[in-house]
Structures are given as C-alpha cells and as structure tokens.
Design a protein around this motif. Structure first.
Motif, PDB file in Angstrom:
ATOM      1  N   GLY A  97      29.834   0.500  51.140  1.00  0.00           N
ATOM      2  CA  GLY A  97      30.895   0.041  50.248  1.00  0.00           C
ATOM      3  C   GLY A  97      32.106   0.934  50.134  1.00  0.00           C
ATOM      4  N   ALA A  98      32.176   2.012  50.931  1.00  0.00           N
ATOM      5  CA  ALA A  98      33.378   2.854  50.914  1.00  0.00           C
ATOM      6  C   ALA A  98      34.561   2.038  51.431  1.00  0.00           C
ATOM      7  CB  ALA A  98      33.165   4.096  51.775  1.00  0.00           C
ATOM      8  N   ARG A  99      35.720   2.235  50.829  1.00  0.00           N
ATOM      9  CA  ARG A  99      36.897   1.457  51.236  1.00  0.00           C
ATOM     10  C   ARG A  99      37.943   2.301  51.936  1.00  0.00           C
ATOM     11  NH1 ARG A  99      36.976  -3.571  49.539  1.00  0.00           N
ATOM     12  NH2 ARG A  99      39.227  -3.713  49.833  1.00  0.00           N
ATOM     13  N   GLY A 100      37.747   3.633  51.950  1.00  0.00           N
ATOM     14  CA  GLY A 100      38.658   4.519  52.660  1.00  0.00           C
ATOM     15  C   GLY A 100      37.869   5.505  53.491  1.00  0.00           C
ATOM     16  N   PHE A 101      38.396   5.860  54.662  1.00  0.00           N
ATOM     17  CA  PHE A 101      37.698   6.781  55.548  1.00  0.00           C
ATOM     18  C   PHE A 101      38.741   7.574  56.315  1.00  0.00           C
ATOM     19  CE2 PHE A 101      34.803   7.995  59.015  1.00  0.00           C
ATOM     20  CZ  PHE A 101      33.678   8.323  58.284  1.00  0.00           C
ATOM     21  N   VAL A 102      38.824   8.883  56.032  1.00  0.00           N
ATOM     22  CA  VAL A 102      39.868   9.712  56.638  1.00  0.00           C
ATOM     23  C   VAL A 102      39.300  11.059  57.086  1.00  0.00           C
ATOM     24  CG1 VAL A 102      41.717   8.661  55.263  1.00  0.00           C
ATOM     25  CG2 VAL A 102      40.552  10.694  54.401  1.00  0.00           C
ATOM     26  N   PRO A 103      39.936  11.689  58.084  1.00  0.00           N
ATOM     27  CA  PRO A 103      39.506  13.033  58.483  1.00  0.00           C
ATOM     28  C   PRO A 103      39.965  14.074  57.470  1.00  0.00           C
ATOM     29  CG  PRO A 103      41.379  12.317  59.814  1.00  0.00           C
ATOM     30  CD  PRO A 103      40.995  11.149  58.948  1.00  0.00           C
ATOM     31  N   LYS A 104      39.292  15.233  57.474  1.00  0.00           N
ATOM     32  CA  LYS A 104      39.616  16.273  56.505  1.00  0.00           C
ATOM     33  C   LYS A 104      40.984  16.908  56.732  1.00  0.00           C
ATOM     34  CE  LYS A 104      35.300  17.932  54.563  1.00  0.00           C
ATOM     35  NZ  LYS A 104      34.522  19.121  54.223  1.00  0.00           N
TER      36      LYS A 104
END
Length: 200
Positions: A97-104
């Motif tokens: 259910g995560a809606r955002g996914f970004v690198p550090k």
C-alpha cells in the motif's frame, strides 16, 4: 499542513531530512525514529498524515512497518526510501500500500514534493527504480516459491512437507535449489531474499 513521521536508521540522514523538511511551508515533521518499531509506537498515531520509511531497517523493516501502519489506519500514506534499488522491492512496497517510492539520494526539496503528491492521493515512483523493478524475472519455480513462502512463515521442513503433501526429501530438494539460485546461505536467507524481491 502535512504532518510527517520519518523512520530511518541512518541518524545523519534522518536528522538532515527532519531539518530540511521542516523548512517547507506545507510540511511539519511531528516525529522521527531509527526503526520501524519507533514509527509504530509514535503517539498519538492519528496526528501523522504521511510516514516516510526507510526500506531496510533493523528489526521491523519498512515494508512490514508500512503494512502494519496501513492495517491500523488505511487513511495514512506511505513514502518508501531506499539506498539499494533491488529488483522486486518496488512490487512489494506497492503491494502493501505504499504510494511513494524514491531513492535515498533524492533531494529534500523533491522529497517534499513527493510527499505533497502522495498526500493528495497521487502515486509517485522514481523512474529509475521502476525500470529496475520491471526488468528482473524470478528464477524460482512455483514449488520453490511455495516452500520459501512457508519457510518465511516459520514452518519447519516437516511442516512444509505436510502442508504441501510432499515427501521430506522433495521439500529439501526444492529448498536446496532455491538456495543455490539465490546464492543464499540457508533456507531462511533464501526466503528473506524472495520476500524482499517481492516474489512471495
């Protein structure tokens, strides 16, 4: 104002994010911690709109933390951050259910915009991470996935055999093949890798 909680085990990165995001007019950081348990224990939980979770943390990882948080309150939003864009992780994050996914290495200003978008109901996935996730196929057979799934659930080899109606030797062969394909040290490590890749 968007209330944000940050969980990341890298203290320097986390404190820098707290300071930089607090400079944004639309965001208030209401708490931060070094692991998933800290996010789960934050009180009051209903003051958080968006959780920013490191994917890999000691104890409860970001995916398990996100799943627990969303089960408790489906109205909150999750942004996952990761240093290692391993294939399959994107699928796992989106599945819980995560809606955002970004690198550090995402600049804080861009992360702020991602938080705003996710809070507004839009999904955001970093394009490089998406390409990585789409370009990797699972090397395991369906039966190998079955035995790893049950291993992940804490089942013994004999319990796995009973559940799948297979001989002990057959289960051991499936586990051995899966361990070899994934380059894992043992069946538990193989199950963990399969989970992290989003295959089980």
């Amino acid at each position: 104002m968007i209330n944000v909680y940050i969980a990341d085990d890298e203290d320097m990165l986390r404190t820098a994010l707290v300071a930089l995001l607090d400079l944004e007019e639309t965001i208030t950081v209401v708490g931060h911690g070094s692991d998933g348990q800290a996010a789960l224990d934050h009180s009051p939980p209903n003051e958080v709109d968006v959780y920013v979770l490191d994917l890999e943390m000691p104890g409860i990882d970001g995916i398990d933390t996100a799943g627990t948080l969303l089960a408790r309150d489906p109205g909150i939003e999750i942004v996952m951050i990761t240093r290692h864009a391993r294939p399959g992780i994107l699928r796992s994050a989106l599945t819980v259910g995560a809606r955002g996914f970004v690198p550090k290495n995402t600049p804080a200003e861009k992360l702020a915009r991602v938080i705003e978008r996710v809070h507004d109901g839009t999904r955001y996935v970093d394009s490089d991470l998406a390409v990585t996730a789409l370009g990797f196929d699972c090397p395991l057979t369906s039966r190998e996935l079955d035995v790893l799934r049950l291993t992940r659930q804490g089942k013994s080899v004999s319990e796995i055999a009973g559940n799948l109606h297979l001989a002990l030797g057959t289960v051991r062969n499936y586990l051995s093949d899966a361990i070899m394909k994934l380059g894992a040290a043992n069946r538990h490590s193989a199950a963990f890798e399969a989970y992290r890749y989003g295959w089980i």
